[in-house]
Design a protein around this motif. Structure first.
Motif, short mmCIF file in Angstrom:
data_model
loop_
_atom_site.label_atom_id
_atom_site.label_comp_id
_atom_site.label_asym_id
_atom_site.label_seq_id
_atom_site.Cartn_x
_atom_site.Cartn_y
_atom_site.Cartn_z
N GLY A 105 0.87 -1.23 0.01
CA GLY A 105 0.06 -0.20 -0.02
C GLY A 105 1.16 1.43 0.02
O GLY A 105 2.06 1.14 0.09
N SER A 106 0.41 2.28 -0.11
CA SER A 106 1.12 3.81 -0.03
C SER A 106 0.43 4.79 0.82
O SER A 106 -0.89 4.71 0.58
N ASN A 107 1.09 5.52 1.41
CA ASN A 107 0.68 6.45 2.41
C ASN A 107 -0.56 5.87 3.30
O ASN A 107 -0.06 4.86 3.94
N ASN A 108 -1.72 6.46 3.24
CA ASN A 108 -2.78 5.88 4.20
C ASN A 108 -3.48 4.99 3.30
O ASN A 108 -4.66 4.30 3.86
N SER A 109 -3.37 4.95 2.01
CA SER A 109 -4.30 3.96 1.20
C SER A 109 -4.21 2.53 1.71
O SER A 109 -3.27 2.03 2.07
N GLY A 110 -5.39 1.87 1.85
CA GLY A 110 -5.43 0.48 2.46
C GLY A 110 -5.44 0.47 3.96
O GLY A 110 -5.43 -0.76 4.61
N ARG A 111 -5.43 1.61 4.67
CA ARG A 111 -5.27 1.49 6.11
C ARG A 111 -6.70 1.99 6.76
O ARG A 111 -6.97 2.94 6.49
N PHE A 112 -7.02 1.16 7.89
CA PHE A 112 -8.23 1.57 8.60
C PHE A 112 -7.55 2.42 9.78
O PHE A 112 -8.56 3.08 10.36
N ASP A 113 -6.61 2.06 9.94
CA ASP A 113 -6.02 3.13 11.23
C ASP A 113 -5.50 4.49 11.10
O ASP A 113 -4.75 5.07 11.75
N ARG A 114 -5.54 4.75 9.89
CA ARG A 114 -4.82 6.22 9.26
C ARG A 114 -6.09 6.86 8.57
O ARG A 114 -6.35 6.89 7.52
N PRO A 115 -7.19 7.15 9.41
CA PRO A 115 -8.51 8.00 9.03
C PRO A 115 -7.96 9.29 8.19
O PRO A 115 -6.99 9.75 8.72
#
Length: 574
Positions: A24-34
């Motif tokens: 993933g890149s940056n916040n994409s694909g992350r639930f814990d980085r709103p």
């Protein structure tokens, strides 16, 4: 709020799986980085695999398998629906577009199947009767009028429809209708109580209130019927024309509108066999009896659409009201539509058109900035602004009968599959302890420690996204049999919250820091997560466990993961 809940729980394969991290890149694909605000207005949808979008494909695949399984009977239980279309989007990418089952299957309300050559398979471009998802379109039209100064959210509806003032409704406002706090009863049998469309509309507009305005939340079709007529009175244009000109055409939603062209019937999912009124198998005409009796165009129901058209609408909202160069709403209007104006009615969070934070169908995607709506025919749209994702499930669950059951389990499975595909990255090292997300279960994670006479301090990082009634307990025991809650403090971005030894809740979507004081002596420390029979969040993660005392480090969980005894918990990389 557990409304309209089916007792069917999600399968463990969907709710408990974990897979290796995907790129993933940056916040994409992350639930814990709103993510704050909106996506760039230039964001356009394109097809991609889940992995290329930074998502874990496994939970999505499991959810799709379950959606397909529910098209078949299970023992004596009837199938949840004849067919379904699922479309999932994340960060401007359509990561799933799947069709399963049949769009047309039955000949009558008893479930007699049509001959095989007359059955019609579900397609990804099948057109569905959206039922109450239509309310979103009416709400957009109203907000467009507000933007133009042609309507006022806090003006009485009677300002625009004088006869609406009848029966004590002179002070009911546009805002109250949009948030379902007007006091209207939930429904009236317009189709059978009156002989023609004008008298049915009059009955809706002049209906008596069930509650004093602003005193109670009660979801009501009558609210949006009134607002659809308000738009008609203000503009002189019928609602279908307003939706076409203000939403469908600018967004190029070519299969979206009321009363679909009969030439498209082979692409339309059939709904219910209706004996009263005697309509037979409803196919290509609106299912809702009141909307049908009003000519197929009404503020509460009547819109037909496809998954791809709804994906464009969802991305338009994620973009702050604009898509492909066409702006249908100002960002401020989108914000108002997803802002909770029902703080006085906990559990019934509602913006100006959208339902908010409803675990009963949003599952793990639910949160204060998660907006959506469902439709009685078996449709649902969930838009998660924090992760810039959306989940669309369209089914014909009333085909052939509304009494065959609810498709809420499928709504939750799809939303939960996407939520689990979004990663929660460990705070330390390559993995973190994960509670799992199984309904009606208790999972435990335990470790032993011998604290000196002056005690010790426990510290760890914690991620919690649960239903309020699904609690994580921190406990201690000297004998491994009798357990006592261990109070702990949670540091959350500068603020400190003291607990009694338990915690639950959702909306934060980020890691917190926890500390607790341990008494002297040998003891077992246990994290115990308990879930009730329905609804799940994204789960609980514990990482970086460390116990220290005046003697130094007594336990470093990152160095010795074998120090833990896990029952139901597991190490997860996402």
């Amino acid at each position: 709020m557990k409304r309209w809940a089916a007792l069917t729980t999600l399968t463990a394969v969907i709710l408990t799986m974990a897979s290796p991290a995907v790129a993933g890149s940056n916040n994409s694909g992350r639930f814990d980085r709103p993510r704050d605000g909106y996506a760039p207005k230039t964001t356009l949808l394109r097809d991609a695999t889940p992995a290329k979008a930074g998502l874990d494909p496994a939970p999505i695949d499991a959810a799709l398998a379950q959606v397909a399984a529910w098209t078949q009977p299970n023992g004596t239980a009837k199938p949840l629906y004849a067919g379904a279309v699922t479309l999932l989007g994340h960060d401007g990418k359509i990561v799933t577009r799947s069709a399963t089952g049949l769009a047309v299957k039955y000949a009558d309300g008893a479930g007699t199947e049509l001959p095989a050559d007359q059955q019609i398979p579900m397609r990804t471009d099948t057109i569905f009767d959206l039922a109450s998802v239509s309310k979103l379109f009416t709400s957009i039209v109203v907000m467009q009028l507000v933007e133009k100064g042609r309507a006022d959210l806090d003006a009485p509806i009677a300002t625009y429809i004088p006869e609406f003032a009848a029966n004590g409704k002179e002070n009911v406002t546009v805002r109250q209708a949009l948030t379902h706090t007007s006091g209207f009863p939930s429904w009236l049998p317009l189709w059978s109580a009156q002989p023609d469309p004008p008298s049915r509309l009059q009955m809706a507009l002049t209906a008596k209130l069930q509650n004093a305005p602003g005193t109670k939340y009660l979801y009501s079709d009558l609210n949006l019927i009134a607002l659809g007529e308000l738009a008609h009175r203000v503009t002189g244009k019928t609602l279908d024309k307003l939706v076409a000109d203000g939403i469908a055409k600018p967004l190029q939603m070519r299969d979206t509108g009321y009363n679909p062209d009969p030439k498209k019937q082979q692409r339309i999912a059939a709904t219910e066999y209706q004996a009263s009124p005697p309509r037979g198998m409803v196919w290509g005409s609106v299912h809702d009896e009141n909307a049908w009796s009003l000519g197929g165009v009404a503020g509460h129901a009547g819109v037909f659409s496809t998954a791809d058209d709804l994906a464009v609408l969802a991305q338009t909202f994620l973009n702050g009201g604009s898509y492909r160069g066409a702006r249908i709403l100002k960002e401020s209007s989108v914000t108002a539509m997803i802002t909770n104006f029902n703080q006085a009615f906990p559990g019934n969070d509602h913006g100006l058109g959208f339902e908010l934070d409803q675990r009963w169908y949003m599952a793990g995607l639910s949160g204060p900035r998660t907006a959506g709506h469902t439709g009685y025919t078996g449709t649902s749209v969930v838009i998660d602004f924090d992760s810039r994702s959306f989940a669309i499930l369209l089914t014909n669950r009333v085909h052939p009968s509304r009494n065959w059951g609810s498709n809420n389990p499928a709504r939750r499975a799809v939303a939960q599959g996407l939520a689990l595909a979004l990663g929660v990255g460990p705070r330390h090292g390559k993995d973190a302890w994960f509670s799992g997300t199984t309904d009606n279960a208790t999972t435990t994670l335990a470790t032993k420690v011998a604290a000196p006479a002056d005690g010790a301090r426990l510290a760890f990082d914690l991620f919690v996204d649960t239903e309020d009634t699904d609690l994580l307990y921190l406990e201690t025991s000297a004998d491994g049999t009798t357990w006592t809650k261990l109070p702990f403090s949670v540091r959350d971005r500068g603020s400190v919250i003291d607990t009694d030894g338990s915690i639950s809740g959702s909306g934060n979507r980020h890691w917190q820091q926890v500390t607790a004081e341990l008494g002297a002596g040998e003891q077992t420390i246990r994290w115990r997560y308990t879930s009730d029979p329905l609804y799940q969040g994204r789960g609980v993660y514990v990482d970086g466990v460390k116990i220290t005392s005046s003697d130094g480090v007594l336990l470093d969980g990152e160095r010795t993961p074998e120090s833990f005894t896990a029952t139901g918990w597991r190490l997860s990389r996402r």
